[in-house]
Write an enzyme that holds these catalytic residues in place. Structure first.
Site, PDB file in Angstrom:
ATOM      1  N   ASP A 116     -10.125  38.766 -41.236  1.00 41.70           N
ATOM      2  CA  ASP A 116      -9.161  37.672 -41.344  1.00 41.70           C
ATOM      3  C   ASP A 116      -8.455  37.467 -40.007  1.00 41.70           C
ATOM      4  OD1 ASP A 116      -9.810  37.344 -43.962  1.00 41.70           O
ATOM      5  OD2 ASP A 116      -7.990  38.241 -44.785  1.00 41.70           O
ATOM      6  N   ASP A 155       2.127  34.626 -37.547  1.00 44.49           N
ATOM      7  CA  ASP A 155       1.999  35.856 -38.343  1.00 44.49           C
ATOM      8  C   ASP A 155       2.719  37.009 -37.658  1.00 44.49           C
ATOM      9  OD1 ASP A 155       0.343  35.070 -40.565  1.00 44.49           O
ATOM     10  OD2 ASP A 155      -1.352  34.959 -39.205  1.00 44.49           O
ATOM     11  N   GLU A 186       0.723  43.073 -44.297  1.00 46.28           N
ATOM     12  CA  GLU A 186      -0.609  42.514 -44.095  1.00 46.28           C
ATOM     13  C   GLU A 186      -0.998  42.531 -42.618  1.00 46.28           C
ATOM     14  OE1 GLU A 186      -3.379  38.711 -45.294  1.00 46.28           O
ATOM     15  OE2 GLU A 186      -1.228  38.374 -45.043  1.00 46.28           O
ATOM     16  N   GLU A 187      -0.015  42.464 -41.741  1.00 48.23           N
ATOM     17  CA  GLU A 187      -0.295  42.333 -40.319  1.00 48.23           C
ATOM     18  C   GLU A 187      -0.481  43.664 -39.598  1.00 48.23           C
ATOM     19  OE1 GLU A 187      -1.043  39.425 -39.580  1.00 48.23           O
ATOM     20  OE2 GLU A 187      -0.219  38.598 -41.427  1.00 48.23           O
ATOM     21  N   ASP A 227       3.806  40.562 -47.360  1.00 49.70           N
ATOM     22  CA  ASP A 227       3.002  39.600 -46.607  1.00 49.70           C
ATOM     23  C   ASP A 227       3.993  38.718 -45.874  1.00 49.70           C
ATOM     24  OD1 ASP A 227       1.399  37.642 -45.581  1.00 49.70           O
ATOM     25  OD2 ASP A 227       0.413  37.118 -47.461  1.00 49.70           O
ATOM     26  N   LEU A 261       3.798  36.312 -43.822  1.00 51.09           N
ATOM     27  CA  LEU A 261       3.526  34.877 -43.761  1.00 51.09           C
ATOM     28  C   LEU A 261       2.293  34.553 -44.591  1.00 51.09           C
ATOM     29  CD1 LEU A 261       4.753  32.319 -42.433  1.00 51.09           C
ATOM     30  CD2 LEU A 261       2.838  32.419 -40.855  1.00 51.09           C
ATOM     31  N   ASP A 262       2.520  34.233 -45.846  1.00 50.75           N
ATOM     32  CA  ASP A 262       1.434  33.799 -46.717  1.00 50.75           C
ATOM     33  C   ASP A 262       1.091  32.343 -46.404  1.00 50.75           C
ATOM     34  OD1 ASP A 262      -0.213  33.959 -49.317  1.00 50.75           O
ATOM     35  OD2 ASP A 262       1.051  32.195 -49.617  1.00 50.75           O
ATOM     36  N   GLU A 318       0.414  40.777 -52.548  1.00 49.87           N
ATOM     37  CA  GLU A 318       0.235  39.433 -53.095  1.00 49.87           C
ATOM     38  C   GLU A 318       0.121  39.502 -54.620  1.00 49.87           C
ATOM     39  OE1 GLU A 318      -1.900  36.903 -49.548  1.00 49.87           O
ATOM     40  OE2 GLU A 318      -3.159  38.377 -50.574  1.00 49.87           O
TER      41      GLU A 318
END
Length: 342
Positions: free
Chosen positions: A62, A68, A90-91, A109, A111-112, A270
């Protein structure tokens, strides 16, 4: 603003003198403050720089955008000032140690919906708050969550939140930055005629999902006996906010593409927080067949299929898994244009 209690007032009244609840309150307030900062950056769009520019790639392929990384830094700084021992983001590939001995862990997360940065579509931040007094504090099932929520950066900046006592929705006052409780005890209608799914992946889905979508696409002429509307933003927080507001069902199943057998969305930051919110709002969240809140967590970036929303529609998806179409039903002879269907 008169008439609406603030987020802090609401949380202080809930927490009372309970030490853990007070820690949860401080953490949510820190995340809300981070949300205000992120909203200000998002509102600038290209005036804040090339925020949609790809700057890296996750280990699983991804892409990471500049925004992000900006939002991850804002959230990390906020949680450093909160009673949080560990953060899963997530990052970041591995767990991040923050405040040793603190009572909480947070999966987030930052920045979804980052693929929508340059299209002026709503994006957001999703978070899950857990007790840290476990051997693997970030790897806990959704049922262990103490609080969960998501912020939407759109025409309005909103926060959907649960501390296990219903789902509440707050609006950020653009004049003061204060978060105000506008919708209490949100309930998702049990029935719906709206669904959200990326239909371009139809050919990759397994038979139960294909069968379910084929049934509703036939509308009033099909077995569901009514016409449906498809609503797909491609930003999880935007689709989830719509479902909390007026009902619907969201589907991101696993499929046959390489790396997508378990879907695309992540369980811990998420799926699990969405499941907590949706259940508190009277809806249902599953992986298509099983309650997502019970799913065991084995890795920080674990993927999961995701189906959530109006309870009777989610039950219909599960029905298709329990009663998959027969080989004959999948034959071209039995398709809507086949020889043996009218």
């Amino acid at each position: 603003m008169a008439g609406f209690p603030t987020l802090e007032e609401h949380l202080r009244a809930w927490a009372q003198t309970d030490a853990r609840n007070q820690a949860v309150t401080e953490t949510i307030l820190s995340l809300a403050a981070a949300g205000n900062k992120i909203a200000a950056v998002v509102a600038q769009g290209p005036l804040a720089g090339r925020m949609g520019e790809t700057v890296g790639v996750h280990a699983d392929g991804d892409t990471q955008k500049h925004l992000d990384m900006v939002t991850n830094r804002i959230v990390t700084d906020a949680l450093l000032a909160a009673p949080v021992a560990w953060m899963g983001s997530e990052e970041v590939e591995t767990a991040v140690a923050l405040n040793a001995g603190a009572p909480l862990a947070v999966n987030v997360d930052p920045l979804d919906g980052s693929s929508n940065i340059e299209t002026n579509v709503s994006i957001g931040t999703i978070f899950s708050i857990l007790p840290a007094d476990r051997p693997e504090p970030l790897l806990q099932p959704g049922s262990a969550q103490l609080a969960a929520g998501f912020i939407v950066y759109g025409p309005q900046t909103t926060l959907a939140l649960t501390v296990g006592q219903g789902c509440q929705i707050f609006w950020a006052d653009p004049a003061s930055g204060e978060w105000l409780l506008v919708k209490r005890d949100v309930q998702i209608p049990p029935n719906t005629r709206e669904y959200a799914v990326n239909g371009s992946n139809f050919r990759h889905w397994d038979a139960p999902i294909q069968s379910y979508i084929a049934d509703i696409e036939r509308g009033a002429d099909g077995p569901r006996g009514g016409d449906y509307n498809m609503r797909w933003v491609g930003s999880l927080v935007a689709d989830a906010f719509r479902i909390l507001t007026r009902g619907g069902v969201y589907l991101y199943p696993g499929d046959a593409r390489k790396g997508y057998a378990q879907g695309r969305l992540r369980l811990l930051y998420e799926g699990a927080p969405l499941a907590f919110l949706v259940e508190q709002a009277g809806g249902v969240c599953t992986d298509g067949e099983r309650r997502l809140m019970d799913a065991p967590a084995t890795s920080l970036h674990q993927r999961t299929p995701l189906v959530f929303g109006s309870k009777n529609e989610v039950a219909e998806v599960a029905h298709h898994y329990k009663n998959p179409p027969s080989i004959g039903e999948k034959s071209p002879l039995f398709t809507p244009r086949g020889l043996f269907r009218s």
